[in-house]
Design a protein around this motif. Structure first.
Motif, PDB file in Angstrom:
ATOM      1  N   UNK A 166       0.887  -1.352  -0.087  1.00  0.00           N
ATOM      2  CA  UNK A 166      -0.021  -0.065   0.173  1.00  0.00           C
ATOM      3  C   UNK A 166       0.888   1.145  -0.152  1.00  0.00           C
ATOM      4  N   UNK A 167       0.820   1.849  -1.104  1.00  0.00           N
ATOM      5  CA  UNK A 167       1.567   3.458  -0.857  1.00  0.00           C
ATOM      6  C   UNK A 167       0.354   4.498  -1.228  1.00  0.00           C
ATOM      7  N   UNK A 168       1.196   5.539  -0.894  1.00  0.00           N
ATOM      8  CA  UNK A 168       0.243   7.027  -0.896  1.00  0.00           C
ATOM      9  C   UNK A 168       1.242   7.917  -1.874  1.00  0.00           C
ATOM     10  N   UNK A 169       0.647   8.516  -2.633  1.00  0.00           N
ATOM     11  CA  UNK A 169       1.129   9.834  -3.460  1.00  0.00           C
ATOM     12  C   UNK A 169       0.248  10.790  -3.654  1.00  0.00           C
ATOM     13  N   UNK A 170       0.554  12.120  -4.243  1.00  0.00           N
ATOM     14  CA  UNK A 170      -0.202  13.072  -4.427  1.00  0.00           C
ATOM     15  C   UNK A 170      -1.446  12.724  -5.376  1.00  0.00           C
ATOM     16  N   UNK A 171      -2.641  13.147  -4.807  1.00  0.00           N
ATOM     17  CA  UNK A 171      -3.760  12.543  -5.468  1.00  0.00           C
ATOM     18  C   UNK A 171      -3.978  13.159  -6.829  1.00  0.00           C
ATOM     19  N   UNK A 172      -3.281  14.228  -7.109  1.00  0.00           N
ATOM     20  CA  UNK A 172      -3.599  14.887  -8.497  1.00  0.00           C
ATOM     21  C   UNK A 172      -2.682  13.933  -9.471  1.00  0.00           C
ATOM     22  N   UNK A 173      -1.897  13.129  -9.028  1.00  0.00           N
ATOM     23  CA  UNK A 173      -1.073  12.324  -9.873  1.00  0.00           C
ATOM     24  C   UNK A 173      -1.876  11.233 -10.814  1.00  0.00           C
ATOM     25  N   UNK A 174      -1.850  10.976 -12.128  1.00  0.00           N
ATOM     26  CA  UNK A 174      -2.497   9.867 -12.718  1.00  0.00           C
ATOM     27  C   UNK A 174      -1.536   8.917 -12.750  1.00  0.00           C
ATOM     28  N   UNK A 175      -2.002   7.640 -12.446  1.00  0.00           N
ATOM     29  CA  UNK A 175      -1.190   6.414 -12.205  1.00  0.00           C
ATOM     30  C   UNK A 175      -1.706   5.452 -13.044  1.00  0.00           C
ATOM     31  N   UNK A 176      -0.741   4.631 -13.895  1.00  0.00           N
ATOM     32  CA  UNK A 176      -1.163   3.529 -14.777  1.00  0.00           C
ATOM     33  C   UNK A 176      -0.405   2.611 -14.360  1.00  0.00           C
ATOM     34  N   UNK A 177      -0.768   1.396 -14.358  1.00  0.00           N
ATOM     35  CA  UNK A 177      -0.021   0.022 -14.052  1.00  0.00           C
ATOM     36  C   UNK A 177       0.696  -0.693 -15.251  1.00  0.00           C
ATOM     37  N   UNK A 178       2.058  -0.895 -15.035  1.00  0.00           N
ATOM     38  CA  UNK A 178       2.833  -1.713 -15.903  1.00  0.00           C
ATOM     39  C   UNK A 178       3.519  -2.792 -15.199  1.00  0.00           C
ATOM     40  N   UNK A 179       3.372  -3.992 -15.890  1.00  0.00           N
ATOM     41  CA  UNK A 179       3.916  -5.139 -15.223  1.00  0.00           C
ATOM     42  C   UNK A 179       5.358  -5.159 -15.743  1.00  0.00           C
ATOM     43  N   UNK A 180       6.148  -5.806 -14.839  1.00  0.00           N
ATOM     44  CA  UNK A 180       7.535  -6.175 -14.839  1.00  0.00           C
ATOM     45  C   UNK A 180       7.952  -7.503 -14.802  1.00  0.00           C
ATOM     46  N   UNK A 181       6.780  -8.164 -15.057  1.00  0.00           N
ATOM     47  CA  UNK A 181       7.048  -9.796 -14.959  1.00  0.00           C
ATOM     48  C   UNK A 181       7.534 -10.289 -16.296  1.00  0.00           C
ATOM     49  N   UNK A 182       8.355 -11.363 -15.988  1.00  0.00           N
ATOM     50  CA  UNK A 182       8.841 -11.882 -17.456  1.00  0.00           C
ATOM     51  C   UNK A 182       7.763 -12.590 -18.127  1.00  0.00           C
TER      52      UNK A 182
END
Length: 282
Positions: free
Chosen positions: A79-95
């Motif tokens: 669980x993380x927290x950042x500035x709410x106005x930041x748009x966050x997009x998920x990207x996989x680092x898995x092989x």
């Protein structure tokens, strides 16, 4: 554009801070201890901050942007927290694996062949993967097939005179060459190629029968050469032993007949029928 670390806090710590600030801001607003506008702004700000929480799974990352500008990547799990106005997009680092379809190309000698490959890859720079190419997964598949086509045209299918490396006889060298070719193409997309190997290799159907006959003929010639080489050595040893132990003395004509008979016996495809000489030697 290179990846950089984005701002984020431990989510559980952020919860404790907000749990303290929220009742405190409400108390300030209720008791009118300061400017009402600032008190109301503090209450609204604390409420907005609750939207800054996000979760990061193992081997995943969040690419964060602020009004179209890249501000960093968060990779810490949990669980993380950042500035709410930041748009966050998920990207996989898995092989991940990519298996190409069966491509029909011409090898270095112009023979049509069918070839396919398996590519093992993973994202190592999230900023390049997200912003340098439109769709990095599609980019991996297209460029891998293009690299496979290009590599297949630089080597012959089978090893012939004058060739040093062939697709069928040197799998390690070909796999390393394919890996380097793909890596050069995917470098700008932030992708690291872990392994690349050929999963299917065959002559095209229209020449497969002819090439099979050619391979069989080459194998037969090689086997015959080995058999003849061994037979000549055995005949030479037999003549030397007969002469050394003085078992029998043979003139040149009889030696030639003996050599002929031994070569027929040793090099023939079928077993020979013995003939017993009931008369004299000559």
């Amino acid at each position: 554009m290179k990846e950089k670390k984005g701002f984020s806090l431990n989510g559980y710590l952020a919860i404790l801070i907000l749990l303290f600030l929220q009742p405190f801001s409400i108390w300030l607003l209720a008791n009118h201890t300061g400017t009402p506008f600032l008190e109301l702004a503090l209450v609204v700000l604390v409420a907005i901050c609750w939207g800054g929480f996000f979760m990061i799974q193992p081997n995943q990352a969040k690419v964060m942007t602020f009004f179209g500008s890249y501000v960093g990547t968060a990779k810490e799990n949990g669980l993380r927290w950042t500035i709410p106005f930041f748009f966050r997009k998920n990207i996989s680092l898995r092989i991940r694996n990519f298996e190409s379809g069966q491509l029909k190309v011409n090898d270095n000698h112009g023979n049509p062949i069918e070839i396919a490959a398996v590519v093992v890859w993973a994202v190592n720079d999230t900023a390049e993967a997200m912003f340098e190419v439109d769709d990095y997964e599609s980019y991996v598949s297209i460029q891998s097939e293009a690299a496979l086509r290009n590599m297949a045209t630089t080597y012959p299918y089978d090893l012939h005179e004058g060739d040093k490396v062939a697709l069928r006889s040197h799998p390690k060298e070909v796999s390393e060459s394919l890996k380097q070719e793909i890596q050069q193409r995917l470098e700008k997309a932030g992708v690291n190629v872990l392994e690349a190997r050929i999963s299917h290799l065959a002559y095209a159907p229209e020449i497969a029968s002819a090439m099979l006959q050619r391979q069989q003929a080459s194998a037969i010639i090689a086997a015959r050469s080995k058999i003849v080489e061994g037979a000549v050595g055995m005949v030479e040893t037999a003549l030397a032993k007969l002469s050394e132990h003085e078992i029998v003395e043979l003139d040149e004509e009889r030696k030639a007949a003996m050599v002929s008979n031994l070569l027929v016996v040793l090099c023939g495809d079928h077993s020979t029928q013995p003939v017993i000489n009931a008369g004299s030697l000559y």
